[in-house]
Design a protein around this motif. Structure first.
Motif, PDB file in Angstrom:
ATOM      1  N   ALA B  42       0.844  -1.205   0.000  1.00  0.00           N
ATOM      2  CA  ALA B  42       0.000   0.000   0.000  1.00  0.00           C
ATOM      3  C   ALA B  42       0.877   1.252   0.000  1.00  0.00           C
ATOM      4  N   MET B  43       1.944   1.215   0.819  1.00  0.00           N
ATOM      5  CA  MET B  43       2.870   2.354   0.856  1.00  0.00           C
ATOM      6  C   MET B  43       3.521   2.549  -0.510  1.00  0.00           C
ATOM      7  N   LEU B  44       3.975   1.444  -1.059  1.00  0.00           N
ATOM      8  CA  LEU B  44       4.675   1.518  -2.339  1.00  0.00           C
ATOM      9  C   LEU B  44       3.742   2.038  -3.436  1.00  0.00           C
ATOM     10  N   ASP B  45       2.518   1.512  -3.440  1.00  0.00           N
ATOM     11  CA  ASP B  45       1.546   1.981  -4.435  1.00  0.00           C
ATOM     12  C   ASP B  45       1.255   3.466  -4.243  1.00  0.00           C
ATOM     13  N   SER B  46       1.145   3.859  -2.962  1.00  0.00           N
ATOM     14  CA  SER B  46       0.855   5.267  -2.683  1.00  0.00           C
ATOM     15  C   SER B  46       2.017   6.143  -3.143  1.00  0.00           C
ATOM     16  N   ILE B  47       3.238   5.661  -2.847  1.00  0.00           N
ATOM     17  CA  ILE B  47       4.417   6.432  -3.261  1.00  0.00           C
ATOM     18  C   ILE B  47       4.470   6.521  -4.780  1.00  0.00           C
ATOM     19  N   ARG B  48       4.200   5.385  -5.403  1.00  0.00           N
ATOM     20  CA  ARG B  48       4.234   5.374  -6.864  1.00  0.00           C
ATOM     21  C   ARG B  48       3.178   6.341  -7.410  1.00  0.00           C
ATOM     22  N   GLY B  49       2.024   6.312  -6.780  1.00  0.00           N
ATOM     23  CA  GLY B  49       0.948   7.204  -7.211  1.00  0.00           C
ATOM     24  C   GLY B  49       1.313   8.660  -7.008  1.00  0.00           C
ATOM     25  N   SER B  50       1.872   8.957  -5.811  1.00  0.00           N
ATOM     26  CA  SER B  50       2.204  10.352  -5.527  1.00  0.00           C
ATOM     27  C   SER B  50       3.364  10.799  -6.398  1.00  0.00           C
ATOM     28  N   MET B  51       4.318   9.881  -6.616  1.00  0.00           N
ATOM     29  CA  MET B  51       5.444  10.228  -7.457  1.00  0.00           C
ATOM     30  C   MET B  51       4.971  10.465  -8.887  1.00  0.00           C
ATOM     31  N   GLU B  52       4.027   9.654  -9.307  1.00  0.00           N
ATOM     32  CA  GLU B  52       3.481   9.833 -10.652  1.00  0.00           C
ATOM     33  C   GLU B  52       2.901  11.235 -10.769  1.00  0.00           C
ATOM     34  N   LYS B  53       2.164  11.625  -9.706  1.00  0.00           N
ATOM     35  CA  LYS B  53       1.569  12.967  -9.703  1.00  0.00           C
ATOM     36  C   LYS B  53       2.673  14.027  -9.772  1.00  0.00           C
ATOM     37  N   SER B  54       3.702  13.855  -8.901  1.00  0.00           N
ATOM     38  CA  SER B  54       4.792  14.841  -8.863  1.00  0.00           C
ATOM     39  C   SER B  54       5.458  14.970 -10.211  1.00  0.00           C
ATOM     40  N   TRP B 629      -4.220   4.821   9.650  1.00  0.00           N
ATOM     41  CA  TRP B 629      -3.651   5.712  10.663  1.00  0.00           C
ATOM     42  C   TRP B 629      -2.610   6.634  10.030  1.00  0.00           C
ATOM     43  N   LEU B 630      -1.754   6.039   9.181  1.00  0.00           N
ATOM     44  CA  LEU B 630      -0.744   6.856   8.495  1.00  0.00           C
ATOM     45  C   LEU B 630      -1.408   7.905   7.611  1.00  0.00           C
ATOM     46  N   ASN B 631      -2.508   7.500   7.012  1.00  0.00           N
ATOM     47  CA  ASN B 631      -3.238   8.438   6.161  1.00  0.00           C
ATOM     48  C   ASN B 631      -3.742   9.618   6.984  1.00  0.00           C
ATOM     49  N   HIS B 632      -4.056   9.304   8.225  1.00  0.00           N
ATOM     50  CA  HIS B 632      -4.577  10.327   9.133  1.00  0.00           C
ATOM     51  C   HIS B 632      -3.475  11.298   9.565  1.00  0.00           C
ATOM     52  N   VAL B 633      -2.319  10.732   9.953  1.00  0.00           N
ATOM     53  CA  VAL B 633      -1.250  11.581  10.486  1.00  0.00           C
ATOM     54  C   VAL B 633      -0.247  12.025   9.414  1.00  0.00           C
ATOM     55  N   GLY B 634      -0.140  11.250   8.340  1.00  0.00           N
ATOM     56  CA  GLY B 634       0.810  11.586   7.282  1.00  0.00           C
ATOM     57  C   GLY B 634       2.208  11.107   7.618  1.00  0.00           C
ATOM     58  N   VAL B 635       2.918  10.640   6.603  1.00  0.00           N
ATOM     59  CA  VAL B 635       4.296  10.205   6.800  1.00  0.00           C
ATOM     60  C   VAL B 635       5.198  11.359   6.387  1.00  0.00           C
ATOM     61  N   ALA B 637       8.185  13.567   5.010  1.00  0.00           N
ATOM     62  CA  ALA B 637       9.296  13.352   4.080  1.00  0.00           C
ATOM     63  C   ALA B 637      10.549  13.879   4.750  1.00  0.00           C
ATOM     64  N   VAL B 638      11.276  12.996   5.416  1.00  0.00           N
ATOM     65  CA  VAL B 638      12.421  13.424   6.216  1.00  0.00           C
ATOM     66  C   VAL B 638      13.622  13.799   5.365  1.00  0.00           C
ATOM     67  N   ALA B 639      13.677  13.242   4.150  1.00  0.00           N
ATOM     68  CA  ALA B 639      14.784  13.615   3.262  1.00  0.00           C
ATOM     69  C   ALA B 639      14.207  14.326   2.043  1.00  0.00           C
ATOM     70  N   ASP B 640      15.055  15.167   1.425  1.00  0.00           N
ATOM     71  CA  ASP B 640      14.576  15.938   0.286  1.00  0.00           C
ATOM     72  C   ASP B 640      14.043  15.064  -0.835  1.00  0.00           C
ATOM     73  N   ALA B 641      14.740  13.945  -1.084  1.00  0.00           N
ATOM     74  CA  ALA B 641      14.310  13.066  -2.176  1.00  0.00           C
ATOM     75  C   ALA B 641      12.892  12.567  -1.932  1.00  0.00           C
ATOM     76  N   ALA B 647       5.266  13.569  -3.235  1.00  0.00           N
ATOM     77  CA  ALA B 647       4.527  14.659  -3.883  1.00  0.00           C
ATOM     78  C   ALA B 647       4.162  15.731  -2.864  1.00  0.00           C
ATOM     79  N   GLY B 648       5.020  15.946  -1.897  1.00  0.00           N
ATOM     80  CA  GLY B 648       4.757  16.975  -0.899  1.00  0.00           C
ATOM     81  C   GLY B 648       5.501  16.643   0.366  1.00  0.00           C
ATOM     82  N   PRO B 649       5.342  17.484   1.393  1.00  0.00           N
ATOM     83  CA  PRO B 649       6.102  17.255   2.625  1.00  0.00           C
ATOM     84  C   PRO B 649       5.619  16.033   3.405  1.00  0.00           C
ATOM     85  N   ARG B 650       4.397  15.587   3.141  1.00  0.00           N
ATOM     86  CA  ARG B 650       3.905  14.401   3.840  1.00  0.00           C
ATOM     87  C   ARG B 650       3.190  13.480   2.870  1.00  0.00           C
ATOM     88  N   LEU B 651       3.331  12.192   3.121  1.00  0.00           N
ATOM     89  CA  LEU B 651       2.617  11.223   2.295  1.00  0.00           C
ATOM     90  C   LEU B 651       1.390  10.752   3.084  1.00  0.00           C
TER      91      LEU B 651
END
Lengths: 244, 695
Positions: B42-54, B629-635, B637-641, B647-651
């Motif tokens: 789910a994380m990977l898909d979300s990252i892929r999705g957000s990265m796709e957006k970015s 829960w992660l969706n609620h609090v957001g992960v 982005a501790v590193a610039d990459a 796709a933003g400061p929090r996933l």
């Protein structure tokens, strides 16, 4: 030559390390339908081996074993299993019930393996045999909630539920006190009378032997000579002579 | 059949209860495995999705089309390698654009090119000399005096440095010469010399004194050439921050805000920004060694402010610093040093004060918006190009403001890109033809054109722009090495002139929800039909290093899952083998009373599958809860990459039924696989063991 079970020159050897144990040596035996037969002998005499061959859970090294008309040596594992399921009922010394199933389910189990019956039919059969062994009020309990005698009754019910031609019992009273043992034998005898089911069981208990129609004695893998070895009880069923 | 299955499941459930320890161990592994699969995918898909957006909405589009003759893979956000990748060329963009626009599902096509360039950030003395030249030209006596005073201060510092270096110098004559030049500036009569011969003295300063200063800083710019008219509409994350968009048809550069802040800003301001960022993250100057080191180092750089203040401003800042610090005396240098010695208590106040009082009086950015810069590039054939271009503004991609990766690229028009890349203009081609005719050179390819034009081993810098000549008001501000970039090109170009011609790639934007692989197939088929030698890749491949990050994450996750499942496989297998041994009587009895071998196999399989379904179901549920829960609090982005990936400061990750199905599917498959051997072993139990059972 008829007979529901026939053994002709049956030899059973077990390799034990470098030596071979001769468990059965050229045994000839015929048991007719409806007989209530005891196989008697001391420990290590070959009683259980004989029962194993009759029960199709083992095959002879030489000779021929015919059970319900089928030569077991020529059957595949699958066919042997099928033969056990449909023609033979087993009663074990240690009852061997499935502890996670209740009494009704334990009794129903062989019917499920057979398939072919509707739920209602299975229900009727199970009720019938459970009634027969007098455990109706315990039907929904698990084996470990019952006494030894009760458990063996469940085993008898399970053996009978498929209406097999033969019921085999390996020292069915060995783990029971003598009163209970007697009750169990009486129950088996009663069923034998009612349904003409063939009962073959092993024992070394003289009291049990006395209740048999026929006693086949075995020693060191050989049946004892006719007349000497065999005593006929009051049963009217005529049996073949035992050939030493 | 269903009755049999019912009993099997019931037996399985009850056996699970009876064998609690085994159930607990195996169940826990299954639970954890499924949890990891569900939450990880789910994380990977979300990252892929957000990265796709970015990525798709900031730079790459959904698909990038480039030459099939490319030697290297396209990497829009930079590659792992050090050298500039060879991604081939699209000589004529027009036919490609027309072909692509006819492909079903293609919404927009934007030309792109990648060109690296450098800009010299000047030294303090360069700036002072430049200001001095203006002041003397305008006969501004007061201004001239102030600049001379600054010049003297700088010369004093330089003299100390040179005198120090002289002790270890291998060229004593050179250092003696330098000291003599600096002494002339420091001599009392220097002001008079300047007044007598301003032009000659300034030239002498340019030639003799300025070069003594340490080299100015070189800024490296990664530029994406594109159609600046259509880019902001096509890529909807684009947002102008300062300045204005490049007017239609004009040449110009838009600098990435991240690059601007982190590379082009005044050193002290940049360091203060860094300290502020660290403090905002909860660190303190007192406790964090890195931050306190940063503060100490920043304080030593006070001259980077001191020499940037005009004399008038220097007086104002000195006065205000005295008030601020409660001092009655002290010169600017001392006051600045004290001001920059900050601690946790006064940082916020001084940071604000710096931006309010000092920043407006210094050159806060080395490349100010609205001014002209000289971009220099090594073209493909190895010669240096210099192009003067106006900085119209800065931009960022919304949501990716803090991402260095997203901010790594600046935007230039296609004409400028072609100049930097080494593509000649029509005028230059005409000129080349003339030279060819007059010099008798018969074959001049683009690769040796410059040698032909400028004589091989001679000057390496080429003047690229000749059109639009006029008064060069920014010439004096061109920093660093001698500028031979020519005047600013203010020609009004047509869209066709901008777009048609050389490009390196075409960014293709698909209609909403377009299927990228299918579109790639259609594009390649259409290009092939038209005889265009191009290849098409999805945004993930085109993005280069960023796409590789996701691939690395994917490899890490799947390796972890693989290991966990391998461990699960071994443990479940062993546990079940032991269970089989414990249960030989039960199995033998079943076999004796008529159970066929497949029944025994199914019995064991069902048992593990039921456990798999329960433990896996709980694990999947826990994974889903965790992601919720992660969706609620957001992960964060501790590193610039990560900002780009998220796709933003929090996933804010989400899970899909696909993640749950994959988790459940894999745990059931593992259950089945791990029970295969034990169940076959169980099926081999001979019925005769039932007879051997003793109570």
């Amino acid at each position: 030559m008829s007979g529901i079970v026939r053994l002709m020159d049956v030899v059973k050897d077990y390799p034990l390390g470098k030596v071979t144990v001769h468990a059965l040596r050229k045994v000839n035996l015929t048991i007719d339908k409806g007989e209530f037969t005891v196989i008697a002998g001391p420990s290590g005499s070959g009683k259980t081996t004989l029962l194993n061959l009759i029960g199709c859970i083992d095959v002879a090294t030489a000779g021929e074993v015919l059970v319900d008309g089928k030569s077991t040596g020529k059957l595949t594992d699958k066919q042997l299993t099928s033969l056990r399921l449909n023609s033979i009922g087993f009663i074990f010394q240690s009852f061997n019930l499935i502890n996670v199933l209740d009494i009704r389910q334990n009794v129903e189990f062989p019917l499920l393996l057979q398939g072919g019956l509707s739920k209602a039919e299975r229900q009727a059969r199970v009720d019938d045999v459970v009634d027969k062994v007098g455990l109706r009020q315990f039907a929904s309990q698990r084996p470990n909630e019952l006494s030894g005698g009760q458990r063996q009754r469940v085993a008898i019910a399970r053996a009978l539920v498929t209406r097999p031609a033969i019921v085999l019992a390996d020292e069915p009273t060995a783990n029971l006190d003598s009163t209970t043992g007697t009750q169990i034998i009486d129950l088996m005898k009663e069923i034998n009378h009612q349904d003409h089911t063939t009962f073959i069981f092993s024992t070394h208990d003289e009291k049990v032997m006395k209740r048999a129609d026929r006693v086949v004695r075995i020693l060191d893998g050989m049946l004892e000579a006719a007349g000497l070895s065999e005593s006929r009880g009051p049963s009217e069923s005529g049996g073949e002579q035992v050939h030493a | 059949m269903s009755a049999t299955l019912g009993v099997l499941i019931q037996m399985a459930l009850r056996n699970l209860v009876v064998h609690r320890v085994k159930t607990g161990v195996v169940g826990l592994i299954m639970f954890f495995g499924t949890f990891l699969v569900v939450s990880g995918t789910a994380m990977l898909d979300s990252i892929r999705g957000s990265m796709e957006k970015s990525i798709t909405s900031s730079l790459s589009g959904d698909i990038q089309v480039y030459s099939s003759e490319a030697e290297d893979a396209l990497a829009l956000f930079g590659s792992m390698g050090m050298s500039t990748p060879d991604i081939g060329e699209i000589d004529e963009f027009k036919p490609l654009r027309e072909t692509l626009l006819e492909v079903e599902g293609v919404k927009a096509v934007v030309p792109m090119g990648i060109a690296m360039a450098t800009v010299f950030g000047g030294t303090e003395i360069d700036r002072v000399l430049s200001d001095l030249r203006v002041a003397t030209r305008d006969a501004d006596a007061e201004g001239t005096a102030m600049r001379v005073e600054q010049l003297v201060q700088i010369a004093e510092r330089m003299r100390k440095d040179v005198a120090m270096a002289a002790k270890a110098s291998s060229e004593p004559e050179k250092t003696q010469d330098q000291l003599a030049s600096l002494d002339r500036v420091l001599a009392p009569g220097f002001g008079a010399d300047l007044a007598a011969d301003p032009s000659g003295t300034l030239d002498w300063l340019d030639n003799k004194v300025a070069p003594i200063a340490a080299d100015g800083r070189m800024l490296y710019l990664r530029n994406i050439g594109t159609n600046l008219d259509t880019f902001p509409q096509t890529f909807d994350r684009f947002r102008l921050v300062d300045g204005e968009l490049v007017p239609p048809g004009q040449r110009g550069i838009l600098l990435s805000k991240a690059f601007y802040e982190k590379q082009a800003k005044n050193f002290v301001a940049r360091e203060l920004d860094k300290i502020k960022k660290s403090l905002d993250q909860g660190k303190t100057i007192a406790e964090d060694a890195v931050v306190s080191e940063l503060v100490a180092r920043t304080a030593t750089q006070y001259q980077r402010i001191q020499f940037q203040l005009s004399p008038k401003d220097a007086v104002i800042v000195t006065e205000r610093l005295r008030t601020k610090l409660g001092r009655t005396d002290g010169d600017l240098a001392a006051l600045l040093q004290e001001f920059l010695k900050m601690d946790d208590a006064n940082f916020a106040d001084r940071y604000a004060w710096f931006y309010q009082e000092i920043a407006p009086r210094v050159r806060l950015y080395e490349i100010p918006v609205g001014e002209e810069v000289t971009l220099r590039s090594f073209t493909k054939s190895g010669y240096i190009r210099a192009v003067n271009v106006k900085v119209y503004g800065t931009f960022e991609f919304s949501g990716l403001e803090t991402s260095d990766l997203a901010g790594a690229n600046n935007l230039v028009d296609m004409m400028t890109f072609r100049s930097l890349y080494g593509k000649m203009t029509d005028d230059q081609l005409d000129e080349l033809a003339d030279i060819k005719a007059s010099s008798g050179v018969k074959q001049v390819s683009r690769d040796n054109a410059e040698d032909a034009l400028f004589g091989g081993g001679g000057s390496l810098e080429a003047e690229t722009t000749t059109a639009g000549a006029g008064f060069d008001e920014f010439a004096g501000l061109t920093l660093g090495a001698a500028a031979t970039a020519g005047a600013l090109d203010t020609t009004q170009y047509t869209t066709a002139q901008m777009e048609d011609g050389l490009a390196l790639t075409a960014a293709v934007v698909l209609d909403e929800g377009g299927d990228v692989p299918a579109a790639i197939e259609r594009i390649e088929a259409a290009a092939k039909a038209k005889g265009l030698a191009v290849q098409a890749v999805g945004w993930e491949t085109a993005s280069g290093i960023v796409g590789q990050i996701v691939m690395v994450l994917q490899v890490v996750l799947y390796t972890a899952i693989f290991i966990i499942f391998l461990v699960a496989l071994v443990i479940i297998n062993n546990t079940m083998v032991m269970a089989t041994m414990e249960r030989t009587t039960e199995i033998g009895t079943m076999r004796a009373i008529g159970a066929q071998r497949p029944f025994v196999i199914v019995l064991f399989l069902v048992e593990t599958m039921v456990l798999g379904a329960i433990a896996g179901g709980l694990g999947a549920g826990a994974g889903a809860l965790f992601i919720t829960w992660l969706n609620h609090v957001g992960v964060p982005a501790v590193a610039d990459a990560l900002v780009l990936l998220f796709a933003g400061p929090r996933l804010y990750p989400v899970f899909t039924s696909g993640n749950l199905a994959f988790g459940m599917g894999s745990i059931l498959a593992i259950s089945a696989l791990s029970t295969l051997y034990p169940s076959v072993l169980a099926a081999r139990v001979l019925p005769v063991v039932a007879m051997q059972a003793k109570e």
